[in-house]
Design an enzyme around this catalytic site. Structure first.
Site, PDB file in Angstrom:
ATOM      1  N   HIS A 122      20.414 -22.618   2.494  1.00  0.00           N
ATOM      2  CA  HIS A 122      19.577 -21.493   2.085  1.00  0.00           C
ATOM      3  C   HIS A 122      19.399 -20.527   3.243  1.00  0.00           C
ATOM      4  CE1 HIS A 122      18.616 -24.288  -1.230  1.00  0.00           C
ATOM      5  NE2 HIS A 122      18.574 -23.160  -1.912  1.00  0.00           N
ATOM      6  N   ASP A 152      19.594 -13.885   2.999  1.00  0.00           N
ATOM      7  CA  ASP A 152      19.734 -13.748   1.536  1.00  0.00           C
ATOM      8  C   ASP A 152      19.960 -12.292   1.146  1.00  0.00           C
ATOM      9  OD1 ASP A 152      17.535 -16.209  -0.052  1.00  0.00           O
ATOM     10  OD2 ASP A 152      19.494 -16.353   0.907  1.00  0.00           O
TER      11      ASP A 152
END
Ligand SMILES: C[C@H](CCC[C@H](C)C(=O)SCCNC(=O)CCNC(=O)[C@H](O)C(C)(C)COP(=O)(O)OP(=O)(O)OC[C@H]1O[C@@H](n2cnc3c(N)ncnc32)[C@H](O)[C@@H]1OP(=O)(O)O)[C@H]1CC[C@H]2[C@@H]3[C@H](O)C[C@@H]4C[C@H](O)CC[C@]4(C)[C@H]3C[C@H](O)[C@]12C
Length: 382
Positions: A122, A152
């Protein structure tokens, strides 16, 4: 809008790819998100302006449906780890063979090669591998990731959208599509190029949290005000720093020199004490209109009513009453127009899209009864 006429197939992902798809939709592209079937809710909160087709890609018949959608599309955007698309028979070789003009965007954490390519991860993991996480955090504290913004979104979804637009521009000359290998590690690092390229300026030669721009300098930090809110101070240049001192009602002669690093803790203490004597609004009345580089730290809700943001329309409320930033940047002649109606339900547009892409009614009904697709237009009418 700039991307009007561009057709994008977005395979449903977690956050980076949905952001990339939203950017493309905001600037006029037709974005069809391919969702899984038998899923009650989508995690795509960045779905404005998209349509949703629900396909069970575990079935070869659904893979065939997706291939037909891609033959008539400009971009396919996939958010899965390396090898997943190939396993489904939807890899670049499969799709580019049928549509050599296709732009095949692959948004992953680690890229399509390297020892981590198949590893889960992540934002924080990608940020760590980029080198940037080591620089984030106050002195004597451990590194911390600033939300999931850098890998992200900045280095992931936005960088991938940039790559797609570049490939579209290149295709206008070559007539050919190509593969975009968008690694969030590399995207984040690229966004942070300044950190590497400014080392010669001595900007980062002290430990984390003791440099000018990483919370070390008292004139580049946040301060709590008497009403429990905060202001942000960014008075770097001497001429702006001078206005900061003036606004604080301090006398430069009584203070250590701005760039006396060893005195920064003492200077920070002085600023902390002074900022705590007035409310955020009172400091705003003192500093607004000056070059002291002092601004209120606004919450996600307060941004809408701040006079500057209001004057520009920088934020808006959609039909659901949800605040959103308007798309950026603003193009003078072909600005983005963010959709303001509700997000699509999963499978809401399956029937419409398949009809438009040439599927016969009987074919659609068969796919539906075989569980290959899901059609939820009825839900939309509730
Ligand atoms: C969304 C909120 C915010 C998340 C942000 C977070 C900080 C991130 O960094 S997101 C970035 C993640 N990384 C990447 O995107 C890089 C590339 N992708 C990957 O590396 C991987 O996809 C993965 C690691 C992210 C996930 O790996 P996974 O094994 O799950 O999947 P893949 O290997 O990629 O394979 C995909 C498989 O799916 C099959 N597939 C695909 N499409 C279809 C289809 N249409 N039909 C059928 N099958 C399909 C494909 O074939 C592959 O199958 P195989 O594996 O068999 O090959 C989230 C923040 C908090 C979350 C919520 C919270 O966790 C609570 C709940 C938990 C619950 O489990 C889910 C709901 C939650 C509410 C959850 C929801 C959200 O995730 C959050 C809100």
């Amino acid at each position: 809008m700039a991307l009007t006429g561009v057709r994008v197939i977005e395979l449903a992902g977690l956050a980076p790819a949905p952001f990339c798809g939203m950017i493309l939709a905001d600037f006029g592209a037709r974005v069809i998100r391919v969702d899984r079937t038998k899923v009650s809710m989508t995690v795509d909160t960045q779905a404005r302006g998209k349509q949703s087709v629900a396909l069970n890609l575990k079935s070869p018949k659904a893979v065939a449906v997706l291939k037909r959608l891609c033959v008539q599309s400009d971009v396919v955007l996939e958010p899965y780890r390396k090898g997943v698309m190939e396993k489904m028979g939807l890899g670049p070789e499969d799709l580019l063979k049928d549509n050599p003009r296709l732009i095949y965007a692959r948004l992953t954490g680690y890229g399509q090669s390297g020892s981590y390519a198949k590893a889960a991860g992540h934002d924080i993991n990608y940020l760590a591998l980029s080198g940037l996480l080591s620089m984030l955090g106050r002195s004597s504290e451990k590194p911390y990731a600033p939300l999931n913004l850098v890998a992200d979104f900045a280095g992931g979804g936005l960088m991938c959208a940039f790559g797609i637009v570049l490939a579209l521009l290149e295709r206008s000359r070559s007539g050919q599509g190509q593969i975009i290998d968008a690694s969030m590690v590399e995207g984040a690092a690229y966004v942070g190029s300044f950190m590497w390229k400014s080392r010669s300026l001595g900007l980062w030669n002290r430990p984390r949290g003791e440099n000018m721009l990483d919370s070390g300098a008292p004139f580049y930090d946040t301060y709590r005000t008497s009403d429990g809110k905060y202001v942000a101070v960014g008075a770097i240049e001497p001429q702006f720093y001078e206005q900061l001192i003036l606004g604080l009602g301090l006398d430069d002669a009584d203070l250590p020199s701005q760039m006396s690093v060893s005195d920064w803790p003492q200077l920070r203490q002085t600023f902390t004490q002074v900022f705590a004597t007035k409310t955020q609004a009172e400091w705003g009345r003192i500093f607004d209109g000056t070059d002291a580089c002092v601004t209120p730290v606004l919450s996600l809700d307060e941004v809408l009513s701040h006079p500057h943001n209001q004057a520009r329309g920088s934020f808006f409320k959609d039909s659901q009453g949800e605040i959103s930033p308007r798309p950026a940047p603003v193009l003078s002649r072909s600005p983005a127009e963010a959709c303001r109606t509700r997000d699509p339900f999963i499978g809401e547009h399956t029937r419409t899209v398949l009809k438009e892409y040439g599927f016969e009614q009987a074919q659609i009904e068969q796919l539906l009864s075989d569980g290959i697709i899901e059609c939820n237009e009825a839900k939309a009418r509730l």
